[in-house]
Design an enzyme around this catalytic site. Structure first.
Site, PDB file in Angstrom:
ATOM      1  CE  LYS A 116      -4.469   3.603  -0.927  1.00  0.00           C
ATOM      2  NZ  LYS A 116      -4.061   3.207   0.156  1.00  0.00           N
ATOM      3  CE  LYS A 200       5.975   4.723  -0.676  1.00  0.00           C
ATOM      4  NZ  LYS A 200       4.846   5.260  -0.466  1.00  0.00           N
ATOM      5  CE  LYS A 203       2.972  -3.571  -0.064  1.00  0.00           C
ATOM      6  NZ  LYS A 203       2.102  -4.666   0.697  1.00  0.00           N
TER       7      LYS A 203
END
Length: 337
Positions: A116, A200, A203
């Site tokens: 991240k 993956k 959102k």
């Protein structure tokens, strides 16, 4: 192992944007089955959501949307505890205590922070770095023994086990916290993007066509599957052949999960078919399963005060469950109360 501890399931989901088919298949649907077997605590982890930049109004709305998705999918607030994390102070208090038990070296090994943060590590919030410690507190405030998670969160449950063991050892309380077990189940625990079978479903993907949102209508679902990336070959006969065909594997996995069949059984039914035929069947199946959920979500979201009441009631039950654990933690650590 959980030792003498009564089995209890804890899991949570971040309130960030639209929930999608991956959230449903990878998490919520498994929670429904666990609800029938165990005491369950299902949290909307809004404290985790503020570890990155966020819009406060959007956070409040997303918290209600996730709650609505839980309930619309079949999680029963009368059977399971449903609440948002920020209403229960035990999470923050225990996270601080665990920050003083966990070791920097342990957190440096957490791969999700590295992914991240990327090259912006120094600009990231301390909260994002210590995110797994808060997750350990989420789990252990209730002495949860089982944690349903996706593959990408398994390392965080392992950290929670390490923290529990170190706390027990450091303070001479051998079986105080259980070592929680990760539960990873089902044929589609990791649903991939409809645009890229190696990434993956997320959102945060800028393309809405990469995912099926739980609130998408039937036409939108059909169009997204129609546009989903595939290869030019017909569907194979054997499951082993899917290994080199990630997009095909993803769509077969989604069908298998919703039909509650093995992937090979799906291939037996559709082998040799063109994707245009298979995508039509897949759309029909997914619409049949998701439409009632979307409809119930819309009904629930039309009455936000009722959702807030459910969250308050759940938070009260969560506080009552965590209170004796936290009272003993304070005593063990040496806090005077």
């Amino acid at each position: 192992m959980s030792g003498s501890h009564e089995p209890l399931v804890f899991s949570g989901m971040q309130p960030t944007g639209n929930l999608h088919l991956g959230n449903y298949l990878g998490a919520i649907r498994n929670w429904l089955k666990l609800q029938q077997q165990y005491r369950c605590v299902y949290c909307v982890v809004d404290m985790h959501a503020i570890t990155v930049d966020h819009d406060p109004k959007a956070l409040a709305q997303a918290t209600r949307e996730v709650t609505a998705a839980y309930i619309a999918s079949g999680i029963d607030p009368k059977t399971s505890i449903i609440f948002n994390q920020s209403q229960v102070a035990a999470h923050a208090e225990l996270a601080w205590i665990f920050n003083c038990v966990a070791r920097v070296g342990w957190l440096n090994r957490m791969t999700q922070f590295k992914e991240k943060a990327g090259k912006n590590r120094e600009a990231m919030s301390v909260g994002l770095y210590t995110y797994p410690v808060l997750m350990a507190a989420d789990i252990l405030a209730y002495r949860a023994t089982h944690v349903p998670v996706g593959d990408d969160q398994k390392q965080h449950v392992e950290l929670a086990r390490d923290i529990a063991q170190k706390f027990n050892n450091d303070f001479g309380v051998p079986d105080f916290f259980p070592a929680p077990e990760p539960i990873i189940t089902g044929p589609a625990t990791r649903v991939m993007s409809l645009r890229d079978g190696t990434a993956k479903m997320s959102k945060s993907d800028p393309s809405d066509n990469s995912r099926i949102n739980l609130t998408d209508d039937a036409d939108t679902i059909a169009q997204k599957f129609k546009r989903a990336k595939t290869d030019p070959h017909p569907l194979p006969e054997a499951e082993e052949e899917l290994a080199a065909r990630p997009e095909a594997d993803n769509l077969i996995s989604i069908y298998a999960a919703f039909a509650e069949k093995a992937k090979q059984a799906v291939l037996d039914e559709f082998k040799g078919a063109q994707f245009s035929t298979f995508k039509g069947a897949l759309s029909e199946l997914v619409v049949a399963k998701l439409s009632p959920i979307a409809s119930e979500m819309r009904r629930l979201l039309a009455d936000p005060a009722e959702i807030d009441r459910i969250l308050r009631d759940g938070a009260e039950k969560a506080r009552a469950t965590a209170a004796p654990v936290m009272a003993e933690v304070r005593r063990v650590v040496g806090f005077v109360s």
